[in-house]
Design a protein around this motif. Structure first.
Motif, PDB file in Angstrom:
ATOM      1  N   GLN A 106      16.186 -44.861   9.695  1.00 17.24           N
ATOM      2  CA  GLN A 106      16.011 -45.804   8.597  1.00 17.24           C
ATOM      3  C   GLN A 106      15.281 -47.057   9.073  1.00 17.24           C
ATOM      4  OE1 GLN A 106      19.841 -46.690   6.885  1.00 17.24           O
ATOM      5  NE2 GLN A 106      20.211 -44.571   6.315  1.00 17.24           N
ATOM      6  N   GLU A 126      16.287 -50.421   4.875  1.00 22.38           N
ATOM      7  CA  GLU A 126      17.224 -49.356   4.509  1.00 22.38           C
ATOM      8  C   GLU A 126      18.559 -49.542   5.225  1.00 22.38           C
ATOM      9  OE1 GLU A 126      13.985 -45.798   3.654  1.00 22.38           O
ATOM     10  OE2 GLU A 126      14.607 -46.199   5.696  1.00 22.38           O
ATOM     11  N   VAL A 127      18.477 -49.971   6.483  1.00 21.80           N
ATOM     12  CA  VAL A 127      19.696 -50.207   7.249  1.00 21.80           C
ATOM     13  C   VAL A 127      20.583 -51.240   6.544  1.00 21.80           C
ATOM     14  CG1 VAL A 127      20.513 -51.360   9.342  1.00 21.80           C
ATOM     15  CG2 VAL A 127      18.856 -49.513   9.516  1.00 21.80           C
ATOM     16  N   LEU A 128      19.950 -52.280   6.014  1.00 18.05           N
ATOM     17  CA  LEU A 128      20.718 -53.327   5.349  1.00 18.05           C
ATOM     18  C   LEU A 128      20.994 -53.011   3.884  1.00 18.05           C
ATOM     19  CD1 LEU A 128      18.910 -56.425   6.889  1.00 18.05           C
ATOM     20  CD2 LEU A 128      21.321 -55.915   7.138  1.00 18.05           C
ATOM     21  N   GLY A 129      20.352 -51.961   3.377  1.00 18.20           N
ATOM     22  CA  GLY A 129      20.550 -51.600   1.979  1.00 18.20           C
ATOM     23  C   GLY A 129      19.969 -52.632   1.024  1.00 18.20           C
TER      24      GLY A 129
END
Lengths: 308, 243
Positions: free
Chosen positions: B7, B11-14
Motif C-alpha cells: 500500500q 492507503e496505509v493511513l486510509g
C-alpha cells in the motif's frame, strides 16, 4: 415517486455474540423505516430462538418462516402477518427449535426469491447468534449486512470472527477451481501450513498461484462491506471503538467496514424491552430514537457516522 | 485491498490523496489508539510485534505526508509509477533528506516523540576508529588503518572531485559497490553510474546531487565540496550531451 423504481433492499442483522441487542436493533430499525413511509418487512431468521413478535408486543403468529421454507405449497404471503404499525409487517421465526435447525442453501434461496416478488421497500433479516452457515448465508445474500457490537472485548472478538467466517465462506463459494478452494479451506485453520494469517495474506497467496482467480476474488472482497453499529455505549471512548474497529478491519481483513452509528446505554432501553414496547414507538424525540434515525439514514444512503 | 506492504502512504493511513494536514494527524491519532498494546480493537487480530510494525509504517507515512516538500515528491513518485529503472521512494527520500531539502522534523510534527530516526549515515567511513572493530578482525583493522592513511593522503591530493575520484577513494577504503549501496540505501547501479559519470542512466539532478552527497558522507569525504565539484561537472557534461 422514486419508490416505484427503487429495488428493494435486504438488510441482515447479525453480530456473532448473543445478547448484544440484535433483535432490539432489528425491531427498532424496522419501526424507523416504517415510520419513514417505507414498506418494511421484518423477518425473524433466528431459527433457534425466534422472538421478534414478543419484541413487537404481538402474539405468536400461527404460520412462521419455517412453515414457508418446509412447505412446497405455502406462499410467502401466507406467513406474513400485519403489525399494529402501518407499513410494518412480520414473518415470525420457528417456534419449535427442533422443526428446522438447518435449512439447506436452496431453501434459503427460495426465501430470498420469494422476497423479491413482494411489493415492499426494505427487508430486515434478524439473524441468530453465532457463525453457523445459516447465519453467514443470510448475511451474505443481504444487500447490506449489519453487525451489532457492544464495546466489550468478547463482543468485538466475536464480530471479527463473524467477519472472517463470512469472508472465507464467500471466497470459498466463489472460487471455482478445486486448488483455490483447497487453499482457502486450509487458510481457515489458524495454524495452516502456508503460514497465512490474514485474509489479505490469503489473497496475495492465491494471486501468486493463480493471478486471474486472485484478482477476481479481490474484486469480490472489495464488495464485501459489513456495517457495524455500537450498542450500549457509555462514553465517548466507547464511540471511538467503532472507528478503531474500522481501522483494524482495513488492515487485517482488507475490508472496508462502515461505522453506521451508536446507541447509548440507557435505562429506557431495558424498560422498553420488559414492557414489550419498542423504544422508538414511545413517541417524542428521545436520544435513542434520534440515534436510530441517524443510523437508518446512514444505512440507506450508504454513509457512515461523521467523527465528532 | 492490497497487503500493507504494497500500500502507498495514503492507503496505509486510509486517507485520500487530497487529505489536509489535520486529516493526516487525525488518521495518525486514530491509528495510534488502534494499534497499541491491549487495544480492544486489535488484541484478537494482531500480535504486539505486528501492531508495532504497522504503527512504524504509519508513523513513517505520516511524517512524509506532513512534510510539504516530501509529500510533493512522494506524489510525483506515485504518479510516475514504481518502475525498476526509476529510483525507489527510499532512494528518493534519502537523497532529498541528505540535501536538507526536506528536514524530517523529529517528534515535533507528531507531538508524541515517535519518530523513525535514520540510521547514521557513514558507517564504515573513514572516521571509524579501529577500536570499534571486533578482536577477530585484526588484519582488517590493520588494513583500514593503512587505508585511513592512504585516504588522508588522497584527500589532500585531490583538487576537484570527479566520479573517478569517488571510485578510487572507495577502492582505497577497500569497499565494494555493494558495501556502499548497503550503507547509503542507493542501489549498486546508480553508484556505478555516478562513478563512471554515465549520466544518462541516472535519475533527475536533484537525486544525483543527494546521492553524491550520501556517497561522500559514507566515504568520509568533505561532502559539500564533493557535491559542489561533481554537480558542476554534471551540468557541463549534461549540457554537452543535450547539445
Amino acid at each position: 415517486m422514486g419508490q416505484l423504481f427503487q429495488k428493494k433492499e435486504i438488510f441482515a442483522v447479525g453480530g456473532g455474540k448473543g445478547g448484544t441487542g440484535k433483535s432490539f436493533f432489528a425491531v427498532n430499525l424496522a419501526i424507523v423505516l416504517a415510520r419513514g413511509n417505507h414498506r418494511t418487512l421484518l423477518i425473524d431468521a433466528d431459527l433457534g430462538g425466534a422472538n421478534l413478535h414478543t419484541c413487537l408486543g404481538i402474539p405468536a403468529p400461527e404460520s412462521t418462516l419455517s412453515d414457508f421454507i418446509q412447505s412446497p405449497t405455502l406462499r410467502i404471503e401466507d406467513v406474513i402477518v400485519e403489525t399494529p404499525l402501518a407499513n410494518l409487517r412480520l414473518i415470525s421465526g420457528a417456534q419449535d427449535i427442533l422443526d428446522i435447525a438447518n435449512p439447506k442453501y436452496t431453501q434459503k434461496i427460495k426465501l430470498i426469491r420469494a422476497i423479491q416478488t413482494l411489493e415492499i421497500d426494505f427487508v430486515i433479516l434478524d439473524l441468530g447468534a453465532g457463525t453457523n452457515y445459516n447465519t453467514l448465508d443470510f448475511f451474505m445474500v443481504a444487500d447490506k449486512g449489519i453487525l451489532v457490537v457492544i464495546p466489550e472485548p468478547t463482543s468485538i472478538e466475536n464480530a471479527y470472527r463473524f467477519i472472517k467466517s463470512a469472508l472465507y465462506r464467500k471466497l470459498k463459494m466463489l472460487a471455482s477451481d478445486p486448488q483455490t478452494k483447497g487453499i482457502i479451506e486450509k487458510a481457515m485453520d489458524k495454524k495452516n501450513a502456508y503460514g497465512l494469517r490474514t485474509p489479505v495474506e490469503l489473497l496475495d497467496f492465491i494471486t501468486q498461484e493463480n493471478a486471474t482467480t486472485g484478482e477476481f476474488l479481490r474484486r469480490e472482497m472489495n464488495r464485501f462491506q459489513p456495517r457495524i453499529v455500537l450498542n450500549q455505549v457509555r462514553s465517548l471512548a466507547d464511540v471511538r471503538i467503532g472507528y478503531l474497529m474500522q481501522n483494524a478491519c482495513r488492515k487485517y481483513f482488507g475490508v472496508q467496514v462502515d461505522f453506521l452509528g451508536y446507541i447509548e446505554n440507557d435505562d429506557q432501553v431495558w424498560q422498553s424491552v420488559r414492557k414489550r414496547q419498542p423504544i422508538t414507538l414511545n413517541g417524542g424525540y428521545s436520544k435513542i430514537t434520534q440515534s436510530f434515525q441517524i443510523i437508518t439514514q446512514n444505512l440507506i444512503q450508504g454513509l457512515q457516522l461523521k467523527p465528532e | 485491498m492490497k497487503s500493507l506492504r504494497s500500500q502507498n502512504y495514503y492507503e496505509v493511513l486510509g486517507i485520500s490523496r487530497y487529505a489536509s494536514p489535520d486529516e493526516i494527524r487525525d488518521a495518525y491519532e486514530l491509528s495510534k489508539l488502534t494499534f497499541t498494546q491491549n487495544s480492544m480493537a486489535t488484541y484478537s487480530l494482531f500480535s504486539e510485534d505486528e501492531n508495532r510494525e504497522i504503527l512504524d509504517l504509519i508513523t513513517k507515512a505520516c511524517e512524509t505526508l506532513l512534510n510539504p516538500e516530501l509529500r510533493r515528491e512522494y506524489d510525483t513518485y506515485l504518479d510516475s509509477g514504481d518502475k525498476a529503472d526509476r529510483p525507489s521512494w527510499e532512494e528518493r527520500e534519502v537523497a532529498l533528506l541528505a540535501q536538507g531539502h526536506a528536514h524530517r522534523q523529529q517528534g515535533g510534527m507528531l507531538h508524541n516523540g515517535v519518530s523513525t530516526s535514520e540510521a547514521p549515515i557513514g558507517r564504515g567511513g573513514a572516521m571509524e576508529s579501529p577500536t570499534q572493530e571486533s578482536p577477530h578482525s585484526e588484519t582488517r583493522s590493520m588494513n583500514s588503518m593503512k587505508g585511513a592513511n592512504d585516504a588522508e593522503r588522497y584527500i589532500e591530493s585531490v583538487e576537484t572531485y570527479t566520479g573517478e575520484s569517488l571510485r578510487r577513494f572507495r577502492e582505497i577504503k577497500g569497499l565494494a559497490l555493494s558495501d556502499l549501496a548497503n550503507s547509503t540505501k542507493i542501489r549498486n547501479t546508480y553508484i556505478g553510474y555516478i562513478e563512471e559519470e554515465n549520466f544518462s542512466g541516472l535519475p533527475a539532478a536533484v537525486y544525483v546531487k543527494g546521492f553524491v552527497k550520501l556517497i561522500a558522507q559514507a566515504l568520509g569525504l568533505p561532502a559539500d565540496k564533493v557535491t559542489h565539484d561533481y554537480m558542476i561537472r554534471y551540468r557541463s557534461l549534461e549540457g554537452k550531451n543535450q547539445a
